[in-house]
Design a protein around this motif. Structure first.
Motif, PDB file in Angstrom:
ATOM      1  N   ARG A  66       0.830  -1.201   0.000  1.00  0.00           N
ATOM      2  CA  ARG A  66       0.000   0.000   0.000  1.00  0.00           C
ATOM      3  C   ARG A  66       0.865   1.252   0.000  1.00  0.00           C
ATOM      4  N   THR A  67       1.929   1.273   0.802  1.00  0.00           N
ATOM      5  CA  THR A  67       2.830   2.420   0.840  1.00  0.00           C
ATOM      6  C   THR A  67       3.558   2.583  -0.486  1.00  0.00           C
ATOM      7  N   LYS A  68       3.976   1.469  -1.073  1.00  0.00           N
ATOM      8  CA  LYS A  68       4.659   1.539  -2.363  1.00  0.00           C
ATOM      9  C   LYS A  68       3.758   2.141  -3.436  1.00  0.00           C
ATOM     10  N   ILE A  69       2.503   1.699  -3.476  1.00  0.00           N
ATOM     11  CA  ILE A  69       1.579   2.227  -4.480  1.00  0.00           C
ATOM     12  C   ILE A  69       1.336   3.713  -4.241  1.00  0.00           C
ATOM     13  N   THR A  70       1.170   4.116  -2.966  1.00  0.00           N
ATOM     14  CA  THR A  70       0.951   5.529  -2.650  1.00  0.00           C
ATOM     15  C   THR A  70       2.138   6.377  -3.080  1.00  0.00           C
ATOM     16  N   LEU A  71       3.340   5.937  -2.742  1.00  0.00           N
ATOM     17  CA  LEU A  71       4.534   6.687  -3.131  1.00  0.00           C
ATOM     18  C   LEU A  71       4.706   6.717  -4.646  1.00  0.00           C
TER      19      LEU A  71
ATOM     20  N   ARG B 116     -17.237  -6.125  -9.604  1.00  0.00           N
ATOM     21  CA  ARG B 116     -15.812  -6.430  -9.774  1.00  0.00           C
ATOM     22  C   ARG B 116     -15.584  -7.759 -10.458  1.00  0.00           C
ATOM     23  N   HIS B 117     -16.600  -8.263 -11.123  1.00  0.00           N
ATOM     24  CA  HIS B 117     -16.452  -9.580 -11.750  1.00  0.00           C
ATOM     25  C   HIS B 117     -15.522  -9.537 -12.961  1.00  0.00           C
ATOM     26  N   ARG B 118     -15.406  -8.384 -13.611  1.00  0.00           N
ATOM     27  CA  ARG B 118     -14.702  -8.355 -14.891  1.00  0.00           C
ATOM     28  C   ARG B 118     -13.315  -7.741 -14.823  1.00  0.00           C
TER      29      ARG B 118
ATOM     30  N   VAL C 111      -8.521   0.852  -1.556  1.00  0.00           N
ATOM     31  CA  VAL C 111      -9.651   0.300  -2.309  1.00  0.00           C
ATOM     32  C   VAL C 111      -9.185  -0.816  -3.233  1.00  0.00           C
ATOM     33  N   ILE C 112      -8.065  -0.579  -3.925  1.00  0.00           N
ATOM     34  CA  ILE C 112      -7.577  -1.562  -4.895  1.00  0.00           C
ATOM     35  C   ILE C 112      -7.079  -2.818  -4.189  1.00  0.00           C
ATOM     36  N   LEU C 113      -6.400  -2.628  -3.060  1.00  0.00           N
ATOM     37  CA  LEU C 113      -5.774  -3.774  -2.381  1.00  0.00           C
ATOM     38  C   LEU C 113      -6.711  -4.469  -1.398  1.00  0.00           C
ATOM     39  N   GLN C 114      -7.933  -3.957  -1.246  1.00  0.00           N
ATOM     40  CA  GLN C 114      -8.855  -4.579  -0.305  1.00  0.00           C
ATOM     41  C   GLN C 114      -9.107  -6.050  -0.620  1.00  0.00           C
ATOM     42  N   PRO C 115      -9.400  -6.402  -1.907  1.00  0.00           N
ATOM     43  CA  PRO C 115      -9.577  -7.838  -2.210  1.00  0.00           C
ATOM     44  C   PRO C 115      -8.322  -8.659  -1.908  1.00  0.00           C
ATOM     45  N   ILE C 116      -7.145  -8.082  -2.204  1.00  0.00           N
ATOM     46  CA  ILE C 116      -5.907  -8.808  -1.917  1.00  0.00           C
ATOM     47  C   ILE C 116      -5.727  -8.967  -0.413  1.00  0.00           C
TER      48      ILE C 116
ATOM     49  N   GLY D  38      -3.754   8.598  -3.117  1.00  0.00           N
ATOM     50  CA  GLY D  38      -3.064   7.329  -3.347  1.00  0.00           C
ATOM     51  C   GLY D  38      -3.305   6.336  -2.240  1.00  0.00           C
ATOM     52  N   MET D  39      -3.304   6.823  -1.003  1.00  0.00           N
ATOM     53  CA  MET D  39      -3.585   5.929   0.131  1.00  0.00           C
ATOM     54  C   MET D  39      -5.006   5.380   0.051  1.00  0.00           C
ATOM     55  N   TYR D  40      -5.949   6.260  -0.319  1.00  0.00           N
ATOM     56  CA  TYR D  40      -7.344   5.809  -0.417  1.00  0.00           C
ATOM     57  C   TYR D  40      -7.519   4.798  -1.545  1.00  0.00           C
ATOM     58  N   PHE D  41      -7.010   5.149  -2.734  1.00  0.00           N
ATOM     59  CA  PHE D  41      -7.185   4.246  -3.865  1.00  0.00           C
ATOM     60  C   PHE D  41      -6.395   2.958  -3.683  1.00  0.00           C
ATOM     61  N   ALA D  42      -5.223   3.049  -3.043  1.00  0.00           N
ATOM     62  CA  ALA D  42      -4.461   1.829  -2.768  1.00  0.00           C
ATOM     63  C   ALA D  42      -5.245   0.917  -1.836  1.00  0.00           C
TER      64      ALA D  42
END
Length: 468
Positions: free
Chosen positions: A4-9, A208-210, A178-183, A172-176
Protein backbone atom coordinates in the motif's frame (compact mmCIF):
# COMPACT_ATOMS: atom_id res chain seq x y z
CA UNK A 1 7.71 -1.61 2.89
CA UNK A 2 4.03 -2.46 2.53
CA UNK A 3 2.52 -2.69 -0.91
CA UNK A 4 0.00 0.00 0.00
CA UNK A 5 2.83 2.42 0.84
CA UNK A 6 4.66 1.54 -2.36
CA UNK A 7 1.58 2.23 -4.48
CA UNK A 8 0.95 5.53 -2.65
CA UNK A 9 4.53 6.69 -3.13
CA UNK A 10 4.50 5.58 -6.75
CA UNK A 11 1.30 7.52 -7.48
CA UNK A 12 2.51 10.62 -5.60
CA UNK A 13 5.96 10.61 -7.19
CA UNK A 14 4.48 10.09 -10.65
CA UNK A 15 2.12 13.04 -10.21
CA UNK A 16 4.90 15.25 -8.83
CA UNK A 17 7.20 14.39 -11.73
CA UNK A 18 4.45 15.09 -14.26
CA UNK A 19 3.60 18.39 -12.57
CA UNK A 20 7.28 19.35 -12.39
CA UNK A 21 7.69 18.78 -16.12
CA UNK A 22 4.44 20.62 -16.78
CA UNK A 23 5.63 23.55 -14.67
CA UNK A 24 8.90 23.73 -16.56
CA UNK A 25 7.10 23.73 -19.91
CA UNK A 26 4.56 26.30 -18.68
CA UNK A 27 7.27 28.61 -17.33
CA UNK A 28 9.32 28.30 -20.50
CA UNK A 29 6.35 28.99 -22.76
CA UNK A 30 5.24 32.05 -20.71
CA UNK A 31 8.78 33.51 -20.79
CA UNK A 32 9.20 32.74 -24.47
CA UNK A 33 5.88 34.23 -25.56
CA UNK A 34 6.24 37.32 -23.36
CA UNK A 35 9.83 38.07 -24.32
CA UNK A 36 9.00 37.62 -27.99
CA UNK A 37 6.28 40.19 -27.56
CA UNK A 38 8.69 42.59 -25.84
CA UNK A 39 11.33 42.09 -28.52
CA UNK A 40 8.70 42.80 -31.18
CA UNK A 41 7.92 46.09 -29.40
CA UNK A 42 11.64 46.92 -29.39
CA UNK A 43 11.87 46.30 -33.14
CA UNK A 44 8.87 48.54 -33.64
CA UNK A 45 10.64 51.22 -31.58
CA UNK A 46 13.73 50.78 -33.75
CA UNK A 47 11.62 51.28 -36.89
CA UNK A 48 10.22 54.46 -35.33
CA UNK A 49 13.76 55.75 -34.73
CA UNK A 50 14.77 54.78 -38.26
CA UNK A 51 12.01 57.02 -39.58
CA UNK A 52 13.58 60.10 -37.93
CA UNK A 53 15.61 62.48 -40.20
CA UNK A 54 18.68 62.41 -37.93
CA UNK A 55 18.88 58.59 -37.91
CA UNK A 56 21.11 58.29 -40.99
CA UNK A 57 23.37 61.25 -40.12
CA UNK A 58 26.04 60.07 -37.72
CA UNK A 59 27.14 63.63 -36.95
CA UNK A 60 23.64 64.33 -35.54
CA UNK A 61 23.45 61.25 -33.24
CA UNK A 62 25.03 63.14 -30.39
CA UNK A 63 22.10 65.54 -30.15
CA UNK A 64 19.90 63.98 -27.49
CA UNK A 65 16.97 66.33 -28.06
CA UNK A 66 15.52 64.25 -30.90
CA UNK A 67 15.97 60.99 -28.97
CA UNK A 68 14.45 61.88 -25.59
CA UNK A 69 10.85 62.06 -26.82
CA UNK A 70 11.25 58.51 -28.11
CA UNK A 71 12.65 57.11 -24.85
CA UNK A 72 10.16 55.20 -22.65
CA UNK A 73 10.55 54.27 -18.96
CA UNK A 74 12.84 51.36 -18.09
CA UNK A 75 14.53 51.60 -21.52
CA UNK A 76 17.91 52.49 -22.95
CA UNK A 77 18.75 53.80 -26.45
CA UNK A 78 22.37 53.64 -27.55
CA UNK A 79 24.18 54.49 -30.81
CA UNK A 80 27.65 53.02 -31.37
CA UNK A 81 30.09 53.43 -34.22
CA UNK A 82 31.81 50.67 -36.17
CA UNK A 83 34.67 50.66 -33.66
CA UNK A 84 32.32 49.75 -30.78
CA UNK A 85 32.48 53.23 -29.30
CA UNK A 86 29.39 54.74 -27.73
CA UNK A 87 28.25 57.81 -29.64
CA UNK A 88 25.17 58.56 -27.56
CA UNK A 89 23.35 56.73 -24.75
CA UNK A 90 20.09 57.50 -23.00
CA UNK A 91 19.08 55.29 -20.01
CA UNK A 92 15.79 55.91 -18.21
CA UNK A 93 16.25 52.94 -15.82
CA UNK A 94 19.74 53.60 -14.59
CA UNK A 95 20.59 49.87 -14.71
CA UNK A 96 21.09 49.21 -18.42
CA UNK A 97 24.34 51.10 -19.04
CA UNK A 98 26.42 48.04 -18.19
CA UNK A 99 25.21 46.09 -21.23
CA UNK A 100 28.11 45.08 -23.47
CA UNK A 101 29.11 47.40 -26.33
CA UNK A 102 30.06 45.32 -29.35
CA UNK A 103 29.47 46.33 -32.95
CA UNK A 104 28.08 43.63 -35.22
CA UNK A 105 26.94 43.73 -38.81
CA UNK A 106 24.06 41.39 -37.98
CA UNK A 107 20.70 42.16 -36.49
CA UNK A 108 20.60 40.75 -32.95
CA UNK A 109 17.74 40.12 -30.54
CA UNK A 110 18.06 38.33 -27.23
CA UNK A 111 16.90 38.13 -23.64
CA UNK A 112 19.44 38.67 -20.89
CA UNK A 113 19.16 37.53 -17.31
CA UNK A 114 21.13 39.64 -14.89
CA UNK A 115 21.34 39.60 -11.12
CA UNK A 116 18.85 42.44 -10.84
CA UNK A 117 16.48 42.13 -13.76
CA UNK A 118 15.30 40.45 -16.91
CA UNK A 119 16.29 42.50 -19.98
CA UNK A 120 15.11 42.38 -23.60
CA UNK A 121 17.79 43.59 -26.00
CA UNK A 122 18.08 44.24 -29.76
CA UNK A 123 20.88 45.62 -31.98
CA UNK A 124 20.41 46.79 -35.59
CA UNK A 125 23.19 47.90 -37.98
CA UNK A 126 22.69 51.33 -39.59
CA UNK A 127 23.46 51.60 -43.32
CA UNK A 128 24.27 55.00 -44.80
CA UNK A 129 24.33 56.16 -48.43
CA UNK A 130 25.93 53.78 -50.87
CA UNK A 131 25.56 50.91 -48.36
CA UNK A 132 28.20 52.26 -46.00
CA UNK A 133 28.09 51.14 -42.37
CA UNK A 134 27.56 54.06 -40.04
CA UNK A 135 27.26 52.09 -36.80
CA UNK A 136 24.55 50.31 -34.87
CA UNK A 137 21.47 51.04 -32.83
CA UNK A 138 20.98 49.26 -29.49
CA UNK A 139 17.66 49.31 -27.65
CA UNK A 140 17.18 47.43 -24.36
CA UNK A 141 14.30 47.36 -21.94
CA UNK A 142 14.11 46.24 -18.33
CA UNK A 143 11.18 43.83 -17.94
CA UNK A 144 10.29 44.49 -14.31
CA UNK A 145 6.60 43.76 -14.74
CA UNK A 146 7.33 40.47 -16.47
CA UNK A 147 9.81 39.58 -13.76
CA UNK A 148 7.13 40.17 -11.13
CA UNK A 149 4.68 38.06 -13.09
CA UNK A 150 7.20 35.27 -13.37
CA UNK A 151 7.84 35.42 -9.61
CA UNK A 152 4.11 35.10 -8.99
CA UNK A 153 3.90 32.28 -11.55
CA UNK A 154 6.71 30.37 -9.87
CA UNK A 155 5.05 30.81 -6.47
CA UNK A 156 1.70 29.59 -7.81
CA UNK A 157 3.28 26.62 -9.53
CA UNK A 158 5.18 25.67 -6.39
CA UNK A 159 2.11 25.82 -4.18
CA UNK A 160 0.06 23.98 -6.82
CA UNK A 161 2.68 21.24 -7.03
CA UNK A 162 2.89 20.95 -3.23
CA UNK A 163 -0.91 20.79 -2.95
CA UNK A 164 -1.14 18.25 -5.74
CA UNK A 165 1.57 16.15 -4.07
CA UNK A 166 -0.33 16.22 -0.77
CA UNK A 167 -3.62 15.36 -2.46
CA UNK A 168 -1.92 12.61 -4.46
CA UNK A 169 -0.59 11.06 -1.25
CA UNK A 170 -4.02 11.16 0.38
CA UNK A 171 -5.74 9.95 -2.79
CA UNK A 172 -3.06 7.33 -3.35
CA UNK A 173 -3.58 5.93 0.13
CA UNK A 174 -7.34 5.81 -0.42
CA UNK A 175 -7.19 4.25 -3.86
CA UNK A 176 -4.46 1.83 -2.77
CA UNK A 177 -6.70 0.72 0.07
CA UNK A 178 -9.65 0.30 -2.31
CA UNK A 179 -7.58 -1.56 -4.89
CA UNK A 180 -5.77 -3.77 -2.38
CA UNK A 181 -8.86 -4.58 -0.31
CA UNK A 182 -9.58 -7.84 -2.21
CA UNK A 183 -5.91 -8.81 -1.92
CA UNK A 184 -6.02 -8.01 1.81
CA UNK A 185 -9.10 -10.20 2.15
CA UNK A 186 -7.33 -12.95 0.21
CA UNK A 187 -4.39 -12.75 2.59
CA UNK A 188 -6.63 -12.91 5.66
CA UNK A 189 -8.55 -15.87 4.26
CA UNK A 190 -5.30 -17.67 3.40
CA UNK A 191 -4.02 -17.11 6.95
CA UNK A 192 -7.34 -18.32 8.35
CA UNK A 193 -7.22 -21.45 6.17
CA UNK A 194 -3.64 -22.09 7.24
CA UNK A 195 -4.43 -21.68 10.95
CA UNK A 196 -7.86 -23.29 11.19
CA UNK A 197 -7.86 -25.69 8.24
CA UNK A 198 -11.32 -24.46 7.20
CA UNK A 199 -11.79 -23.62 3.53
CA UNK A 200 -13.25 -20.16 2.92
CA UNK A 201 -14.02 -18.08 -0.15
CA UNK A 202 -13.90 -14.36 -0.91
CA UNK A 203 -17.26 -12.68 -1.46
CA UNK A 204 -16.97 -10.90 -4.83
CA UNK A 205 -19.22 -7.85 -5.47
CA UNK A 206 -21.02 -7.92 -8.84
CA UNK A 207 -19.22 -4.74 -9.94
CA UNK A 208 -15.81 -6.43 -9.77
CA UNK A 209 -16.45 -9.58 -11.75
CA UNK A 210 -14.70 -8.36 -14.89
CA UNK A 211 -11.60 -6.53 -13.66
CA UNK A 212 -8.24 -8.14 -12.94
CA UNK A 213 -8.80 -8.39 -9.19
CA UNK A 214 -12.22 -9.87 -9.83
CA UNK A 215 -10.69 -12.55 -12.04
CA UNK A 216 -8.01 -13.15 -9.40
CA UNK A 217 -10.68 -13.57 -6.73
CA UNK A 218 -12.72 -15.84 -8.98
CA UNK A 219 -9.63 -17.96 -9.69
CA UNK A 220 -8.85 -18.13 -5.97
CA UNK A 221 -12.40 -19.21 -5.13
CA UNK A 222 -12.30 -21.84 -7.87
CA UNK A 223 -8.94 -23.10 -6.59
CA UNK A 224 -10.25 -23.25 -3.01
CA UNK A 225 -13.30 -25.17 -4.25
CA UNK A 226 -11.10 -27.71 -6.00
CA UNK A 227 -8.79 -28.02 -3.00
CA UNK A 228 -11.74 -28.47 -0.67
CA UNK A 229 -13.25 -31.07 -2.98
CA UNK A 230 -9.91 -32.86 -3.24
CA UNK A 231 -9.43 -32.71 0.52
CA UNK A 232 -12.89 -34.08 1.22
CA UNK A 233 -12.42 -36.85 -1.30
CA UNK A 234 -9.04 -37.68 0.16
CA UNK A 235 -10.62 -37.92 3.59
CA UNK A 236 -13.39 -40.08 2.16
CA UNK A 237 -10.84 -42.23 0.36
CA UNK A 238 -8.82 -42.74 3.54
CA UNK A 239 -11.97 -43.54 5.49
CA UNK A 240 -13.18 -45.99 2.85
CA UNK A 241 -9.74 -47.60 2.52
CA UNK A 242 -9.48 -47.94 6.27
CA UNK A 243 -12.93 -49.49 6.40
CA UNK A 244 -12.16 -51.90 3.55
CA UNK A 245 -8.89 -52.94 5.15
CA UNK A 246 -10.40 -53.19 8.62
CA UNK A 247 -13.01 -55.79 7.68
CA UNK A 248 -10.71 -58.53 6.30
CA UNK A 249 -8.11 -57.85 9.01
CA UNK A 250 -10.81 -58.24 11.67
CA UNK A 251 -11.95 -61.51 10.11
CA UNK A 252 -8.38 -62.80 9.92
CA UNK A 253 -7.68 -61.79 13.51
CA UNK A 254 -10.93 -63.39 14.74
CA UNK A 255 -10.28 -66.70 13.01
CA UNK A 256 -6.65 -66.64 14.14
CA UNK A 257 -7.83 -66.29 17.75
CA UNK A 258 -10.37 -69.03 17.15
CA UNK A 259 -7.67 -71.33 15.80
CA UNK A 260 -5.43 -70.54 18.71
CA UNK A 261 -8.15 -71.50 21.19
CA UNK A 262 -10.09 -74.33 19.54
CA UNK A 263 -8.55 -75.09 16.19
CA UNK A 264 -6.35 -77.92 17.39
CA UNK A 265 -9.34 -79.92 18.65
CA UNK A 266 -11.96 -79.32 15.93
CA UNK A 267 -10.91 -80.23 12.38
CA UNK A 268 -14.04 -78.68 10.81
CA UNK A 269 -13.48 -75.43 12.65
CA UNK A 270 -9.86 -75.44 11.63
CA UNK A 271 -10.81 -75.96 7.99
CA UNK A 272 -13.38 -73.16 8.16
CA UNK A 273 -10.88 -70.77 9.74
CA UNK A 274 -8.16 -71.55 7.20
CA UNK A 275 -10.56 -71.03 4.31
CA UNK A 276 -11.81 -67.73 5.75
CA UNK A 277 -8.27 -66.48 6.35
CA UNK A 278 -7.27 -67.49 2.83
CA UNK A 279 -10.32 -65.74 1.33
CA UNK A 280 -9.80 -62.53 3.29
CA UNK A 281 -6.09 -62.56 2.51
CA UNK A 282 -6.98 -62.79 -1.18
CA UNK A 283 -9.36 -59.83 -0.81
CA UNK A 284 -6.60 -57.88 0.93
CA UNK A 285 -4.20 -58.70 -1.88
CA UNK A 286 -6.67 -57.58 -4.54
CA UNK A 287 -7.50 -54.42 -2.61
CA UNK A 288 -3.88 -53.41 -2.07
CA UNK A 289 -3.16 -54.18 -5.73
CA UNK A 290 -5.97 -51.88 -6.83
CA UNK A 291 -4.77 -49.14 -4.50
CA UNK A 292 -1.24 -49.47 -5.87
CA UNK A 293 -2.57 -49.26 -9.42
CA UNK A 294 -4.36 -45.98 -8.64
CA UNK A 295 -1.33 -44.60 -6.80
CA UNK A 296 1.00 -45.50 -9.68
CA UNK A 297 -1.30 -43.93 -12.25
CA UNK A 298 -1.39 -40.67 -10.30
CA UNK A 299 2.33 -40.69 -9.51
CA UNK A 300 3.38 -41.38 -13.12
CA UNK A 301 0.75 -39.82 -15.40
CA UNK A 302 3.05 -39.60 -18.45
CA UNK A 303 2.91 -43.07 -19.88
CA UNK A 304 4.53 -44.33 -23.07
CA UNK A 305 2.16 -44.40 -26.02
CA UNK A 306 2.77 -46.82 -28.90
CA UNK A 307 0.85 -48.16 -31.88
CA UNK A 308 -0.87 -51.51 -31.36
CA UNK A 309 -3.66 -53.61 -32.85
CA UNK A 310 -6.72 -52.79 -30.76
CA UNK A 311 -8.97 -55.52 -32.18
CA UNK A 312 -6.36 -58.23 -31.58
CA UNK A 313 -5.80 -57.02 -28.00
CA UNK A 314 -9.53 -57.07 -27.18
CA UNK A 315 -10.04 -60.45 -28.87
CA UNK A 316 -7.18 -62.18 -27.02
CA UNK A 317 -8.18 -60.62 -23.68
CA UNK A 318 -11.80 -61.73 -24.10
CA UNK A 319 -10.68 -65.25 -25.04
CA UNK A 320 -8.41 -65.45 -22.00
CA UNK A 321 -11.21 -64.41 -19.62
CA UNK A 322 -13.60 -66.82 -21.33
CA UNK A 323 -11.27 -69.71 -20.54
CA UNK A 324 -10.61 -68.47 -17.00
CA UNK A 325 -14.24 -67.95 -15.97
CA UNK A 326 -15.67 -70.59 -18.30
CA UNK A 327 -18.25 -68.12 -19.51
CA UNK A 328 -19.30 -67.30 -23.05
CA UNK A 329 -18.00 -63.94 -24.28
CA UNK A 330 -19.19 -62.89 -27.74
CA UNK A 331 -16.76 -60.60 -29.56
CA UNK A 332 -17.86 -58.45 -32.53
CA UNK A 333 -15.45 -56.30 -34.53
CA UNK A 334 -16.74 -53.64 -36.94
CA UNK A 335 -13.56 -51.57 -37.14
CA UNK A 336 -11.99 -50.56 -40.43
CA UNK A 337 -8.88 -49.09 -38.78
CA UNK A 338 -7.49 -51.47 -36.17
CA UNK A 339 -4.31 -49.62 -35.17
CA UNK A 340 -4.53 -47.43 -32.08
CA UNK A 341 -1.93 -45.14 -30.51
CA UNK A 342 -1.98 -45.61 -26.74
CA UNK A 343 -0.85 -47.78 -23.85
CA UNK A 344 -1.76 -51.39 -24.66
CA UNK A 345 -1.24 -52.61 -21.09
CA UNK A 346 -3.70 -50.08 -19.70
CA UNK A 347 -6.23 -50.70 -22.45
CA UNK A 348 -6.00 -54.41 -21.70
CA UNK A 349 -6.54 -53.69 -18.00
CA UNK A 350 -9.59 -51.59 -18.96
CA UNK A 351 -11.07 -54.50 -20.95
CA UNK A 352 -10.41 -56.91 -18.07
CA UNK A 353 -12.17 -54.62 -15.56
CA UNK A 354 -15.26 -54.20 -17.75
CA UNK A 355 -15.52 -57.90 -18.63
CA UNK A 356 -14.88 -58.95 -15.03
CA UNK A 357 -17.78 -56.78 -13.81
CA UNK A 358 -20.07 -58.06 -16.56
CA UNK A 359 -19.25 -61.71 -15.71
CA UNK A 360 -19.71 -61.23 -11.96
CA UNK A 361 -23.17 -59.71 -12.17
CA UNK A 362 -24.73 -61.78 -14.96
CA UNK A 363 -25.14 -65.43 -15.83
CA UNK A 364 -25.87 -65.02 -19.52
CA UNK A 365 -23.29 -64.56 -22.30
CA UNK A 366 -21.42 -61.24 -22.30
CA UNK A 367 -21.06 -59.23 -25.50
CA UNK A 368 -18.11 -57.00 -26.36
CA UNK A 369 -18.22 -54.88 -29.50
CA UNK A 370 -15.73 -52.67 -31.33
CA UNK A 371 -17.04 -50.12 -33.85
CA UNK A 372 -16.39 -46.62 -35.14
CA UNK A 373 -18.23 -43.58 -33.82
CA UNK A 374 -20.82 -42.63 -36.47
CA UNK A 375 -19.80 -38.97 -36.17
CA UNK A 376 -16.03 -39.50 -36.29
CA UNK A 377 -14.36 -42.55 -37.86
CA UNK A 378 -11.17 -41.89 -35.88
CA UNK A 379 -12.95 -42.49 -32.57
CA UNK A 380 -13.64 -46.09 -31.60
CA UNK A 381 -16.48 -47.27 -29.39
CA UNK A 382 -15.83 -50.22 -27.08
CA UNK A 383 -19.10 -51.60 -25.68
CA UNK A 384 -19.45 -54.31 -23.04
CA UNK A 385 -23.02 -55.56 -22.61
CA UNK A 386 -24.40 -58.06 -20.13
CA UNK A 387 -27.92 -59.37 -19.42
CA UNK A 388 -27.48 -59.42 -15.66
CA UNK A 389 -29.12 -57.90 -12.63
CA UNK A 390 -28.70 -54.29 -13.77
CA UNK A 391 -28.35 -51.10 -11.72
CA UNK A 392 -30.80 -48.48 -10.55
CA UNK A 393 -30.53 -45.24 -12.55
CA UNK A 394 -29.93 -43.17 -9.40
CA UNK A 395 -26.85 -45.26 -8.58
CA UNK A 396 -25.12 -44.85 -11.96
CA UNK A 397 -23.48 -41.42 -11.35
CA UNK A 398 -21.68 -42.79 -8.27
CA UNK A 399 -20.37 -45.98 -9.82
CA UNK A 400 -17.01 -44.36 -10.63
CA UNK A 401 -16.44 -43.23 -7.02
CA UNK A 402 -13.75 -45.15 -5.20
CA UNK A 403 -15.04 -47.95 -2.94
CA UNK A 404 -18.62 -47.25 -3.94
CA UNK A 405 -20.71 -50.41 -4.31
CA UNK A 406 -24.41 -50.62 -4.99
CA UNK A 407 -24.92 -53.54 -2.62
CA UNK A 408 -22.21 -54.05 -0.02
CA UNK A 409 -23.19 -57.64 0.79
CA UNK A 410 -23.55 -58.62 -2.84
CA UNK A 411 -20.23 -56.96 -3.74
CA UNK A 412 -18.48 -58.70 -0.89
CA UNK A 413 -19.75 -62.03 -2.12
CA UNK A 414 -18.32 -61.30 -5.56
CA UNK A 415 -15.01 -60.17 -4.16
CA UNK A 416 -15.27 -56.59 -5.43
CA UNK A 417 -13.52 -53.68 -3.74
CA UNK A 418 -15.29 -50.81 -5.50
CA UNK A 419 -12.11 -49.61 -7.24
CA UNK A 420 -12.46 -51.23 -10.66
CA UNK A 421 -14.55 -48.57 -12.38
CA UNK A 422 -12.50 -45.77 -10.76
CA UNK A 423 -9.39 -47.31 -12.33
CA UNK A 424 -11.24 -47.78 -15.62
CA UNK A 425 -12.15 -44.12 -15.82
CA UNK A 426 -8.58 -43.09 -15.07
CA UNK A 427 -7.37 -45.25 -17.95
CA UNK A 428 -9.99 -43.82 -20.30
CA UNK A 429 -9.19 -40.24 -19.34
CA UNK A 430 -5.46 -40.85 -19.75
CA UNK A 431 -6.29 -41.72 -23.39
CA UNK A 432 -8.48 -38.58 -23.80
CA UNK A 433 -11.63 -40.68 -24.00
CA UNK A 434 -14.96 -40.93 -22.21
CA UNK A 435 -16.83 -43.72 -20.44
CA UNK A 436 -20.55 -44.00 -19.74
CA UNK A 437 -22.94 -46.59 -18.31
CA UNK A 438 -26.53 -47.37 -19.25
CA UNK A 439 -28.47 -49.91 -17.21
CA UNK A 440 -31.89 -51.11 -16.13
CA UNK A 441 -32.64 -53.36 -13.17
CA UNK A 442 -33.28 -56.90 -14.29
CA UNK A 443 -32.36 -56.19 -17.94
CA UNK A 444 -28.62 -55.74 -17.83
CA UNK A 445 -25.92 -53.11 -18.20
CA UNK A 446 -24.03 -51.58 -21.13
CA UNK A 447 -20.71 -49.79 -20.65
CA UNK A 448 -19.59 -47.60 -23.57
CA UNK A 449 -16.03 -46.39 -23.89
CA UNK A 450 -15.11 -43.86 -26.60
CA UNK A 451 -11.38 -43.67 -27.39
CA UNK A 452 -9.53 -41.70 -30.08
CA UNK A 453 -7.38 -43.94 -32.23
CA UNK A 454 -4.51 -41.44 -31.98
CA UNK A 455 -4.57 -40.27 -28.35
CA UNK A 456 -1.71 -38.04 -27.22
CA UNK A 457 0.13 -38.78 -23.99
CA UNK A 458 -0.82 -36.29 -21.32
CA UNK A 459 -1.19 -35.93 -17.58
CA UNK A 460 -4.08 -37.51 -15.86
CA UNK A 461 -6.85 -35.20 -14.70
CA UNK A 462 -6.81 -34.02 -11.15
CA UNK A 463 -8.65 -35.88 -8.46
CA UNK A 464 -11.53 -33.46 -8.35
CA UNK A 465 -12.04 -33.84 -12.10
CA UNK A 466 -12.32 -37.60 -12.30
CA UNK A 467 -13.96 -38.48 -9.03
CA UNK A 468 -17.18 -36.63 -9.33
Amino acid sequence: MRLRTKITLLIASSIVIVLFLFNIVTYYMVVRITTRSEITLLWNAAQTLASQPNFFHRELWGEESWLRPLLVPQEMIRFIDTNSNIVVQLDSSGQLADLPVQFDTRSISKTLWTKNALIAYIQMPIMGPEETLLGALQISRKLDTLNEYLTVLITVLMFTTAGAALLSIVGGMYFARVILQPIHELGQIMESIQKNGIFKRVVLPPSRHRDELGRLTHTFNAMIGKLENSFLRQQQFLADASHELKTPLTVIESYADLLQRWGGKDAALREEAIEAIRSEAGRLRNLTHSLLVIANMEADPHRPMIDFELADLVRTTAASLQRTFRREIRFSNELQFHTMHGNPEKVKQLVIILLDNAIKYSQKPVEITLKHDPRDPYIVELQVTDRGIGIEEAEIPRLFDRFYRVDQARSRSTGGSGLGLAIARKIVQSHQGTISIASRPGQGTRVTVRLPLHAAAHALPSEQDHDG
